[in-house]
Design a protein around this motif. Structure first.
Motif, mmCIF file in Angstrom:
data_model
loop_
_atom_site.group_PDB
_atom_site.id
_atom_site.type_symbol
_atom_site.label_atom_id
_atom_site.label_comp_id
_atom_site.label_asym_id
_atom_site.label_seq_id
_atom_site.Cartn_x
_atom_site.Cartn_y
_atom_site.Cartn_z
ATOM 1 N N HIS A 111 0.994 -1.150 0.174
ATOM 2 C CA HIS A 111 -0.023 0.122 0.000
ATOM 3 C C HIS A 111 0.839 1.313 -0.113
ATOM 4 O O HIS A 111 0.531 2.025 -0.841
ATOM 5 N N ASP A 112 2.053 1.373 0.811
ATOM 6 C CA ASP A 112 2.482 2.622 0.915
ATOM 7 C C ASP A 112 3.673 2.535 -0.308
ATOM 8 O O ASP A 112 3.723 3.862 -0.594
ATOM 9 N N VAL A 113 3.992 1.639 -0.970
ATOM 10 C CA VAL A 113 4.798 1.668 -2.129
ATOM 11 C C VAL A 113 4.044 2.358 -3.283
ATOM 12 O O VAL A 113 4.385 3.331 -3.970
ATOM 13 N N PHE A 115 1.054 4.124 -2.866
ATOM 14 C CA PHE A 115 0.609 5.638 -2.006
ATOM 15 C C PHE A 115 1.816 6.625 -2.414
ATOM 16 O O PHE A 115 1.568 7.878 -2.705
ATOM 17 N N TYR A 116 3.062 6.314 -2.162
ATOM 18 C CA TYR A 116 4.080 7.095 -2.195
ATOM 19 C C TYR A 116 5.019 6.905 -3.825
ATOM 20 O O TYR A 116 5.986 7.778 -4.023
ATOM 21 N N SER A 117 4.351 6.068 -4.490
ATOM 22 C CA SER A 117 4.738 5.730 -6.006
ATOM 23 C C SER A 117 6.399 5.438 -5.574
ATOM 24 O O SER A 117 7.068 6.304 -6.585
ATOM 25 N N GLN A 118 6.564 4.800 -4.841
ATOM 26 C CA GLN A 118 8.165 4.283 -4.659
ATOM 27 C C GLN A 118 8.390 3.089 -5.629
ATOM 28 O O GLN A 118 7.328 2.155 -5.465
ATOM 29 N N ASP A 132 -3.770 4.299 -6.810
ATOM 30 C CA ASP A 132 -4.571 3.929 -5.510
ATOM 31 C C ASP A 132 -4.313 2.523 -4.987
ATOM 32 O O ASP A 132 -4.114 1.533 -6.026
#
Length: 181
Positions: A111-113, A115-118, A132
């Motif tokens: 999710h975080d990857v 969300f932060y486009s990493q 999303d």
């Protein structure tokens, strides 16, 4: 090139970044690297598994692209005397089911990857732009005497693919003769 119904010849197309097995292979490689899973344990849902997953602590990820919503009409990106490249814009959703001891932790990380486009450069190369992510379920499954943690993540991507259209003259097109006995 202007392709119309009056153009003589056979319409041929070359697709770029379509949802096909090669596309899934590239997504599978990215997903395994991001999650830190063995690539053999990251599997598209449509592939038949030799054995079911085990509850020995191994982590698995199963994924499937389950919807495509087209936005607008295709636009012509490039054109010459021989070909025309059309770009199609869409939104696609991918459901990823994680199974194993790290499934909840990996679901939050995934999710975080997004969300932060990493770590998304490889995705962008195949036409996926992270939009999303939503963790839709965290639970457990029972197999024998063991319980294994599971988590399901839905990811929405902006999706771009292209088709290179070409008209082959009827003389150059392959001919197939079918004879009835």
């Amino acid at each position: 090139m202007n392709v119309t119904t009056e153009t003589k010849g056979i319409l041929k197309s070359t697709a770029v970044n379509v949802l096909c097995p090669e596309f899934d292979d590239r997504f599978q490689k990215w997903l395994a690297a991001v999650l830190g899973f063995n690539p053999e344990n990251v599997v598209p849902n449509y592939k038949e598994l030799a054995t079911s997953y085990s509850t020995d602590g191994t982590n698995y990820a199963f994924f499937e692209f389950n919807s495509v919503t087209f936005e607008g009409t295709p636009c012509t990106e490039a054109e010459d005397d021989e070909t025309e490249t059309q770009r199609y814009d869409a939104t696609t959703k991918c459901r990823i089911t994680l199974v194993g001891e790290q499934s909840r932790e990996r679901a939050l990380f995934l999710h975080d990857v997004i969300f932060y486009s990493q770590n998304v450069y490889e995705l962008e190369e195949i036409g996926l732009g992270p939009s999303d992510a939503e963790i839709i379920q965290i639970g457990t499954i029972q197999e024998g005497t063991r319980r294994t943690t599971t988590a399901t993540v839905d990811i929405t991507f902006a999706y771009i693919y292209k088709r290179i259209w070409e008209v082959k003259r009827i003389k150059e097109a392959p001919v197939e003769i079918i004879s009835n006995p």
